[in-house]
Design an enzyme around this catalytic site. Structure first.
Site, PDB file in Angstrom:
ATOM      1  N   GLY A  34      42.709  49.427  63.142  1.00  0.00           N
ATOM      2  CA  GLY A  34      41.487  49.636  63.470  1.00  0.00           C
ATOM      3  C   GLY A  34      40.970  50.709  64.120  1.00  0.00           C
TER       4      GLY A  34
ATOM      5  N   GLN B  22      36.184  54.734  71.064  1.00  0.00           N
ATOM      6  CA  GLN B  22      37.451  55.301  71.178  1.00  0.00           C
ATOM      7  C   GLN B  22      37.393  56.940  70.645  1.00  0.00           C
ATOM      8  OE1 GLN B  22      39.475  51.961  68.768  1.00  0.00           O
ATOM      9  NE2 GLN B  22      40.979  52.378  70.319  1.00  0.00           N
TER      10      GLN B  22
ATOM     11  N   CYS C 124      46.912  48.759  71.198  1.00  0.00           N
ATOM     12  CA  CYS C 124      45.481  49.564  70.969  1.00  0.00           C
ATOM     13  C   CYS C 124      45.593  51.209  71.221  1.00  0.00           C
ATOM     14  CB  CYS C 124      44.466  49.016  72.258  1.00  0.00           C
ATOM     15  SG  CYS C 124      42.908  50.032  72.131  1.00  0.00           S
ATOM     16  N   LEU C 125      45.022  51.793  70.328  1.00  0.00           N
ATOM     17  CA  LEU C 125      45.286  53.276  70.113  1.00  0.00           C
ATOM     18  C   LEU C 125      44.907  54.035  71.389  1.00  0.00           C
ATOM     19  CD1 LEU C 125      44.167  54.280  66.498  1.00  0.00           C
ATOM     20  CD2 LEU C 125      46.662  53.853  67.403  1.00  0.00           C
TER      21      LEU C 125
ATOM     22  N   HIS D  40      39.002  42.328  68.090  1.00  0.00           N
ATOM     23  CA  HIS D  40      39.719  43.091  69.062  1.00  0.00           C
ATOM     24  C   HIS D  40      38.587  44.511  68.749  1.00  0.00           C
ATOM     25  CE1 HIS D  40      42.847  45.984  70.436  1.00  0.00           C
ATOM     26  NE2 HIS D  40      42.067  46.750  70.003  1.00  0.00           N
ATOM     27  N   GLU D  41      38.325  45.008  67.573  1.00  0.00           N
ATOM     28  CA  GLU D  41      37.395  46.187  67.437  1.00  0.00           C
ATOM     29  C   GLU D  41      36.147  45.832  67.877  1.00  0.00           C
ATOM     30  OE1 GLU D  41      38.966  48.908  66.918  1.00  0.00           O
ATOM     31  OE2 GLU D  41      40.651  47.860  66.387  1.00  0.00           O
TER      32      GLU D  41
ATOM     33  N   HIS E 179      35.610  46.262  71.519  1.00  0.00           N
ATOM     34  CA  HIS E 179      35.468  47.889  71.937  1.00  0.00           C
ATOM     35  C   HIS E 179      33.832  48.118  72.069  1.00  0.00           C
ATOM     36  CE1 HIS E 179      39.455  49.681  72.463  1.00  0.00           C
ATOM     37  NE2 HIS E 179      39.876  49.119  71.140  1.00  0.00           N
TER      38      HIS E 179
HETATM   39 NI    NI Z   1      41.753  49.030  70.544  1.00  0.00          NI
END
Ligand code: NI
Length: 193
Positions: free
Chosen positions: A45, A50, A106-107, A148-149, A152
């Site tokens: 995701g 991000q 998480c990226l 999770h997304e 953000h």
């Molecule tokens: Ni993340």
């Protein structure tokens, strides 16, 4: 085009993102770049903040996770067939089921993974890339990735769910990420707030 991923520590990851409408400039190109960036960094995701866009948009693909499960593992998620899609202006309308732990990463917070408790099911409404409205229930890992997304877009990160002790233990690692000291095989950008 692969976009650099904003590293932990940037203010944009802590801000509430804004809604967009059909006139948002070059949205098709942005979405296509987000897919390329997500797959290019082996993510499941990716949310617009991000990649340094303060807007309510994320892409996700949990099909790849569900398809990689063994038959025994799949039995743990009987109501999760995976989902791939673009979510514009999503709203989580409700949660259901018990909270369960899942190891999240998480990226924007590379090389840190921790178990996070979240509810099993969600009801979510959203617009897809054609601005067609949807509302659907999701379960299991798919509901997990969506939560999770979605976080953000609210300026929330998975580490916010951890105990103060765990946060303290990982403080040096987080500081290193925010200074760009963690080397990854995908492109990251440090944005000084
Ligand atoms: Ni993340």
């Amino acid at each position: 085009m692969i976009l650099p991923i904003v590293a932990y520590g940037a203010k944009i990851l802590r801000d509430k993102a804004g809604q967009i409408d059909v006139n948002y400039p070059d949205l098709d190109m942005l979405i296509s770049n987000m897919w390329e960036t997500m797959y290019g960094s082996n993510g499941v995701g990716l949310a617009a903040p991000q990649i340094n866009r303060p807007i309510r948009l994320f892409v996700m693909d949990s099909l790849q996770i569900i398809e990689s499960l063994s038959p025994d593992e799949k039995k743990e998620y009987p109501n999760d067939n995976g989902f791939k899609g673009v979510f514009i202006n999503p709203i989580i309308k409700g949660h259901a089921g018990d909270e369960w732990p899942y190891n999240e990463g998480c990226l924007s917070i590379p090389k840190i993974r921790e178990d996070v408790m979240r509810p099993e099911q969600i009801t979510i409404s959203w617009l897809d890339e054609n601005f067609t409205a949807h509302e659907q229930n999701f379960d299991g890992i798919t509901a997990r990735v969506m939560q999770h997304e979605y976080d953000h877009l609210e300026g929330k990160l998975f580490i916010d769910y951890l105990s103060p002790l765990k946060r303290r233990i990982m403080k040096n690692k987080l500081d290193d990420i925010s200074k760009g000291k963690v080397k990854m095989d995908y492109r990251m950008v440090v944005i000084k707030s």
